[in-house]
Design a protein around this motif. Structure first.
Motif, mmCIF file in Angstrom:
data_model
loop_
_atom_site.group_PDB
_atom_site.id
_atom_site.type_symbol
_atom_site.label_atom_id
_atom_site.label_comp_id
_atom_site.label_asym_id
_atom_site.label_seq_id
_atom_site.Cartn_x
_atom_site.Cartn_y
_atom_site.Cartn_z
ATOM 1 N N PRO A 136 55.065 40.659 29.392
ATOM 2 C CA PRO A 136 56.107 39.703 28.967
ATOM 3 C C PRO A 136 57.087 39.380 30.097
ATOM 4 N N ASP A 137 57.655 38.168 30.014
ATOM 5 C CA ASP A 137 58.705 37.723 30.947
ATOM 6 C C ASP A 137 58.238 37.754 32.399
ATOM 7 N N THR A 138 57.010 37.340 32.642
ATOM 8 C CA THR A 138 56.454 37.242 33.994
ATOM 9 C C THR A 138 55.894 35.834 34.184
ATOM 10 N N PRO A 139 55.566 35.445 35.425
ATOM 11 C CA PRO A 139 54.989 34.105 35.628
ATOM 12 C C PRO A 139 53.773 33.824 34.749
ATOM 13 N N ALA A 140 52.888 34.801 34.569
ATOM 14 C CA ALA A 140 51.695 34.592 33.738
ATOM 15 C C ALA A 140 52.069 34.291 32.297
ATOM 16 N N ALA A 141 53.070 35.000 31.778
ATOM 17 C CA ALA A 141 53.515 34.761 30.409
ATOM 18 C C ALA A 141 54.184 33.391 30.290
ATOM 19 N N THR A 142 54.922 32.999 31.332
ATOM 20 C CA THR A 142 55.647 31.725 31.324
ATOM 21 C C THR A 142 54.697 30.536 31.207
ATOM 22 N N VAL A 143 53.535 30.618 31.893
ATOM 23 C CA VAL A 143 52.586 29.491 31.868
ATOM 24 C C VAL A 143 51.559 29.642 30.746
ATOM 25 N N HIS A 144 51.761 30.648 29.883
ATOM 26 C CA HIS A 144 50.935 30.842 28.683
ATOM 27 C C HIS A 144 49.499 31.263 28.994
ATOM 28 N N MET A 145 49.321 32.068 30.042
ATOM 29 C CA MET A 145 48.042 32.745 30.180
ATOM 30 C C MET A 145 47.894 33.724 29.020
ATOM 31 N N GLN A 146 46.639 34.026 28.656
ATOM 32 C CA GLN A 146 46.416 34.870 27.496
ATOM 33 C C GLN A 146 45.461 36.019 27.812
ATOM 34 N N GLN A 147 45.606 37.077 27.040
ATOM 35 C CA GLN A 147 44.628 38.158 27.107
ATOM 36 C C GLN A 147 43.254 37.586 26.750
ATOM 37 N N GLY A 148 42.243 37.928 27.552
ATOM 38 C CA GLY A 148 40.894 37.406 27.326
ATOM 39 C C GLY A 148 40.534 36.266 28.247
ATOM 40 N N ASP A 149 41.529 35.639 28.911
ATOM 41 C CA ASP A 149 41.219 34.610 29.913
ATOM 42 C C ASP A 149 40.427 35.250 31.052
ATOM 43 N N LYS A 150 39.335 34.608 31.465
ATOM 44 C CA LYS A 150 38.540 35.127 32.573
ATOM 45 C C LYS A 150 38.843 34.317 33.831
ATOM 46 N N ILE A 151 39.475 34.964 34.815
ATOM 47 C CA ILE A 151 39.886 34.285 36.046
ATOM 48 C C ILE A 151 38.664 34.051 36.926
ATOM 49 N N VAL A 152 38.477 32.804 37.355
ATOM 50 C CA VAL A 152 37.303 32.454 38.165
ATOM 51 C C VAL A 152 37.673 31.987 39.570
ATOM 52 N N ALA A 153 38.931 31.605 39.781
ATOM 53 C CA ALA A 153 39.317 31.128 41.115
ATOM 54 C C ALA A 153 40.816 31.289 41.325
ATOM 55 N N ILE A 154 41.181 31.584 42.583
ATOM 56 C CA ILE A 154 42.585 31.657 43.012
ATOM 57 C C ILE A 154 42.770 30.657 44.139
ATOM 58 N N ASP A 155 43.651 29.676 43.928
ATOM 59 C CA ASP A 155 43.898 28.634 44.937
ATOM 60 C C ASP A 155 42.588 27.993 45.411
ATOM 61 N N GLY A 156 41.672 27.807 44.477
ATOM 62 C CA GLY A 156 40.409 27.149 44.802
ATOM 63 C C GLY A 156 39.326 28.061 45.343
ATOM 64 N N THR A 157 39.654 29.327 45.601
ATOM 65 C CA THR A 157 38.671 30.291 46.103
ATOM 66 C C THR A 157 38.055 31.050 44.930
ATOM 67 N N LYS A 158 36.729 31.027 44.829
ATOM 68 C CA LYS A 158 36.062 31.727 43.742
ATOM 69 C C LYS A 158 36.268 33.229 43.867
ATOM 70 N N VAL A 159 36.518 33.891 42.742
ATOM 71 C CA VAL A 159 36.707 35.340 42.720
ATOM 72 C C VAL A 159 35.829 35.922 41.616
ATOM 73 N N GLU A 160 34.967 36.857 42.000
ATOM 74 C CA GLU A 160 34.061 37.470 41.032
ATOM 75 C C GLU A 160 34.495 38.883 40.664
ATOM 76 N N THR A 161 35.356 39.490 41.476
ATOM 77 C CA THR A 161 35.797 40.861 41.238
ATOM 78 C C THR A 161 37.314 40.937 41.351
ATOM 79 N N TRP A 162 37.886 42.008 40.789
ATOM 80 C CA TRP A 162 39.334 42.197 40.899
ATOM 81 C C TRP A 162 39.753 42.449 42.338
ATOM 82 N N GLU A 163 38.885 43.063 43.129
ATOM 83 C CA GLU A 163 39.223 43.300 44.534
ATOM 84 C C GLU A 163 39.370 41.981 45.276
ATOM 85 N N LYS A 164 38.384 41.100 45.116
ATOM 86 C CA LYS A 164 38.461 39.816 45.804
ATOM 87 C C LYS A 164 39.639 38.996 45.291
ATOM 88 N N LEU A 165 39.912 39.112 44.004
ATOM 89 C CA LEU A 165 41.063 38.421 43.429
ATOM 90 C C LEU A 165 42.359 38.919 44.057
#
Length: 451
Positions: A136-165
């Motif tokens: 709560p009260d973080t940037p992710a909460a502010t933009v309404h990200m949700q539990q269960g969202d699967k992150i696929v890219a950061i700034d246009g770079t594909k990420v398959e693992t938490w390390e690469k993310l």
């Protein structure tokens, strides 16, 4: 983890990295016809030395293991017999000298690729990049990200693992603006713009904590299963079997909530409400402050939870398995990503976007080496690969005394058609000595401040 173990782990880490760096200079020099006089691992007083009867090269181990050198025949460093002049380093074409000097840092990058390749070969079952919790009260909460969202890219770079993310996020350290995150939700791709300001500048949180989304973590009850004999909790009356209900009036849903609050409260009095034998008991406990390798102080109660049998839901798991060719591509990609991140961090440090307190010296490196060795061979090899990339990139910096500084001189010579004057090189040597000396003193100061 005692001091001897830390020292042994540091030697096991740095020794091969230094040896192979100097081997790069050594082997290319010999292949290009330059006469090598000494191949040394370490500086200072010589501990062991022997001379090859065939080549006449002296091999040695010296007392200070924080570097090494390859001494080549050179007219600038002493008299050279007339018949040996063609074998003198200073007589070689600039391209040959560039190849010899560049070989050290480049072989460190090659070693990193090999080590990462070894790590990528075995099949690995790990968490996928599906969000397990939104803070709560973080940037992710502010933009309404949700539990269960699967992150696929950061700034246009594909990420398959938490390390690469995480690497992709660390690349934005010190910046202000927005981080673009693409995520899949119910078959649709959504893009979120997470606002950041001086991102990770104080290093007190991980990038995921600062942005406010975390990987899946199994539910662990907030029940004390074990108490440390000299911990703060046992001294203030906490007992095994206590269920922690609330801290400072905030309900604790699971063990991770407890850890988060306690770690953020070093040397602060906490009012802890526990359930014991069906009765609510009020305790006041002050977590002890413990300093980590980067100097951050976190709170410690001296308690442990019991995760029990952990079952991870199928939607949060993935199995990653690369064939040898794919693993090699991944190893090159990771080495390139780390190299870019290191260069980017140096630039940001120069621009003041990252604090100089992030510089680390031999003490911090030794401590992390010891910890990684305790965690297993894969963690240790991964840290060795990271250090090999760092050694390669740092040596390519255009600072006199480093390999990169010599490369600058030789490229100038290629363009001008004549060498840089010895007077200019001497001035550069002095500047480089001051810069490197200052950096080493600052790194050592930071090391001691973290102790």
């Amino acid at each position: 983890m005692n001091a001897l173990f830390i020292i042994a782990a540091a030697i096991l880490l740095l020794g091969p990295l230094i040896a192979i760096h100097e081997f790069g200079h050594y082997i290319v020099a010999r292949k290009l016809g330059v006469k090598v006089l000494v191949y040394s691992i370490g500086f200072g007083p010589t501990l062991i030395k022997w001379t090859s009867k065939k080549s006449g090269i002296q091999y040695q181990l010296s007392a200070l293991p924080l570097g090494g050198y390859v001494k080549m025949l050179d007219e600038r460093e002493g008299n050279v017999a007339e018949e040996d002049l063609p074998k003198a380093f200073n007589r070689q074409h600039p391209w040959k000298r560039i190849a010899i000097v560049a070989a050290g840092p480049l072989i460190n990058l090659v070693l990193a690729v090999v080590l990462f390749w070894i790590l990528f070969l075995p099949a690995q079952e790990q968490l996928n990049t599906r969000v397990g919790k939104i803070i709560p009260d973080t940037p992710a909460a502010t933009v309404h990200m949700q539990q269960g969202d699967k992150i696929v890219a950061i700034d246009g770079t594909k990420v398959e693992t938490w390390e690469k993310l995480s690497y992709a996020l660390v690349d934005r350290v010190g910046e202000t603006g927005n981080i673009s995150i693409q995520a899949e939700r119910s078959g649709e791709t959504k893009t979120f713009q997470l606002p950041i300001k001086d991102f990770l500048k104080d290093q007190s949180q991980s990038p995921l904590e600062e942005l406010g989304f975390l990987p899946y973590r199994p539910q662990v009850p907030a029940v004390v299963s074990k108490l440390t004999a000299d911990g703060a909790a046992i001294r203030q009356g906490m007992q095994e079997g206590d269920r922690i209900l609330a801290i400072n009036g905030t309900s604790m849903k699971d063990w991770y909530d407890v850890v988060q609050v306690v770690q953020a409260s070093p040397e602060k009095l906490l009012k802890i409400e526990v359930l014991r034998d069906k009765q609510v008991v009020q305790l006041e406990v002050m977590p002890q402050g413990k300093r980590d390798n980067m100097g951050n102080v976190t709170g410690m109660l001296g308690v442990q939870g019991d995760p029990g049998k952990i079952t991870i839901p199928a939607e949060y798991k993935q199995t990653i398995h690369y064939n040898p060719a794919e693993a090699l591509v991944m190893a090159f990609d990771k080495t390139a990503q780390l190299s870019s991140m290191i260069v980017n961090s140096i630039v940001k440090m120069i621009r003041g976007m990252i604090g100089l307190d992030n510089l680390s010296g031999p003490i911090t490196i030794a401590k992390v080496a010891g910890q990684s060795a305790e965690m297993g061979w894969e963690t240790f090899i991964s840290f060795m690969a990271l250090m090999s990339v760092s050694l390669g990139i740092l040596n390519l910096l255009p600072i006199p005394m480093l390999d990169g500084g010599h490369l600058v001189y030789y490229f100038i010579e290629l363009i001008r058609g004549k060498p840089v004057s010895e007077q200019i090189q001497l001035v550069g040597f002095k500047i480089g000595m001051v810069l490197l000396g200052s950096m080493m003193l600052l790194a050592l100061f930071n090391d001691f401040m973290r102790l």
